[in-house]
Design a protein around this motif. Structure first.
Motif, mmCIF file in Angstrom:
data_model
loop_
_atom_site.group_PDB
_atom_site.id
_atom_site.type_symbol
_atom_site.label_atom_id
_atom_site.label_comp_id
_atom_site.label_asym_id
_atom_site.label_seq_id
_atom_site.Cartn_x
_atom_site.Cartn_y
_atom_site.Cartn_z
ATOM 1 N N ARG A 130 65.439 61.487 27.109
ATOM 2 C CA ARG A 130 65.782 60.730 28.310
ATOM 3 C C ARG A 130 65.303 61.496 29.534
ATOM 4 N NH1 ARG A 130 71.639 59.981 30.509
ATOM 5 N NH2 ARG A 130 71.280 58.541 32.200
ATOM 6 N N ILE A 131 64.427 60.854 30.265
ATOM 7 C CA ILE A 131 63.863 61.457 31.475
ATOM 8 C C ILE A 131 63.945 60.402 32.572
ATOM 9 C CG2 ILE A 131 61.793 62.414 32.562
ATOM 10 C CD1 ILE A 131 60.895 63.246 29.694
ATOM 11 N N GLY A 132 64.599 60.727 33.658
ATOM 12 C CA GLY A 132 64.713 59.787 34.765
ATOM 13 C C GLY A 132 65.394 58.481 34.379
ATOM 14 N N GLY A 133 66.345 58.578 33.463
ATOM 15 C CA GLY A 133 67.094 57.397 33.053
ATOM 16 C C GLY A 133 66.416 56.545 31.995
ATOM 17 N N ARG A 134 65.232 56.967 31.521
ATOM 18 C CA ARG A 134 64.501 56.204 30.497
ATOM 19 C C ARG A 134 64.147 57.112 29.334
ATOM 20 N NH1 ARG A 134 59.397 53.689 32.992
ATOM 21 N NH2 ARG A 134 59.067 53.476 30.760
ATOM 22 N N LEU A 135 64.040 56.531 28.150
ATOM 23 C CA LEU A 135 63.620 57.275 26.976
ATOM 24 C C LEU A 135 62.093 57.354 26.967
ATOM 25 C CD1 LEU A 135 65.442 58.544 24.848
ATOM 26 C CD2 LEU A 135 64.882 56.647 23.338
ATOM 27 N N GLU A 136 61.554 58.574 27.036
ATOM 28 C CA GLU A 136 60.111 58.795 27.080
ATOM 29 C C GLU A 136 59.691 59.622 25.882
ATOM 30 O OE1 GLU A 136 58.102 57.733 29.548
ATOM 31 O OE2 GLU A 136 59.616 57.044 30.979
ATOM 32 N N GLN A 137 58.525 59.316 25.297
ATOM 33 C CA GLN A 137 58.016 60.130 24.204
ATOM 34 C C GLN A 137 57.650 61.501 24.744
ATOM 35 O OE1 GLN A 137 55.021 58.398 21.657
ATOM 36 N NE2 GLN A 137 54.611 60.365 20.678
ATOM 37 N N THR A 138 58.162 62.554 24.077
ATOM 38 C CA THR A 138 57.929 63.916 24.545
ATOM 39 C C THR A 138 57.188 64.773 23.539
ATOM 40 O OG1 THR A 138 60.143 64.530 23.787
ATOM 41 C CG2 THR A 138 59.904 63.923 26.127
ATOM 42 N N GLY A 139 56.922 64.230 22.343
ATOM 43 C CA GLY A 139 56.212 65.021 21.365
ATOM 44 C C GLY A 139 55.916 64.243 20.100
ATOM 45 N N GLU A 140 55.080 64.881 19.265
ATOM 46 C CA GLU A 140 54.689 64.281 17.999
ATOM 47 C C GLU A 140 54.291 65.407 17.050
ATOM 48 O OE1 GLU A 140 50.982 61.564 16.449
ATOM 49 O OE2 GLU A 140 51.925 61.003 18.354
ATOM 50 N N GLY A 141 54.622 65.253 15.775
ATOM 51 C CA GLY A 141 54.266 66.265 14.807
ATOM 52 C C GLY A 141 54.475 65.742 13.390
ATOM 53 N N ALA A 142 54.239 66.630 12.445
ATOM 54 C CA ALA A 142 54.446 66.273 11.041
ATOM 55 C C ALA A 142 55.938 66.317 10.725
ATOM 56 C CB ALA A 142 53.678 67.250 10.150
ATOM 57 N N CYS A 143 56.354 65.470 9.819
ATOM 58 C CA CYS A 143 57.761 65.492 9.373
ATOM 59 C C CYS A 143 57.986 66.767 8.577
ATOM 60 C CB CYS A 143 58.070 64.285 8.502
ATOM 61 S SG CYS A 143 57.810 62.701 9.333
ATOM 62 N N SER A 144 59.157 67.328 8.702
ATOM 63 C CA SER A 144 59.445 68.570 7.967
ATOM 64 C C SER A 144 60.215 68.287 6.714
ATOM 65 C CB SER A 144 60.231 69.541 8.836
ATOM 66 O OG SER A 144 61.359 68.901 9.388
#
Length: 144
Positions: A130-144
């Motif tokens: 949550r950034i500035g009141g909205r859900l924003e994508q912050t990353g991506e990677g392989a599932c662990s």
């Protein structure tokens, strides 16, 4: 003994008869020090579980329904972190974890991790915050 001070009708619970008391439990779901209560709304073949929730209102001196909390699947309550954790699955190829906090009497989604599986057996985990009141994508990677 006391007389009932509040009654409920048509609570919207349709679970299999084998579940004792419709899964009724008392628990402090909003971390305010007062016991609230919930019961299973429905049982499903999948992992997602829905509850009906009533929170104690010190101001109104009775239990109040919480539709926003009812919408969170399989909620787990962590009193130490004051967070609600929801582990969910939307399909065989997608599932994840949502984390909520209480703000102004309502649960607010602050973090999400979504695992997406491709037809080749690959899994990608997407991170949202949550950034500035909205859900924003912050990353991506392989599932662990």
């Amino acid at each position: 003994e006391n007389e009932p001070f509040q009654s409920f009708s048509d609570v919207g619970s349709s679970v299999v008869p084998q579940i004792e008391h419709n899964g009724f439990e008392t628990i402090d779901v909003n971390f305010d020090g007062y016991l609230d209560f919930r019961l299973l709304a429905q049982t499903t073949a999948g992992p997602n579980t829905l509850y009906r929730n009533w929170l104690w209102s010190e101001e109104e001196m009775h239990f109040v329904e919480s539709a926003p909390l009812d919408a969170i699947v399989s909620p787990e309550f962590d009193a130490d972190t004051q967070e609600i954790v929801s582990r969910w699955r939307s399909s065989a190829a997608e599932g994840g974890i949502d984390i909520y906090i209480w703000e102004e009497g309502k649960p607010v989604l602050i973090h999400r991790e979504t695992d997406r599986y491709s037809g080749e057996g690959q899994c990608t985990r997407l991170f949202y915050d949550r950034i500035g009141g909205r859900l924003e994508q912050t990353g991506e990677g392989a599932c662990s």
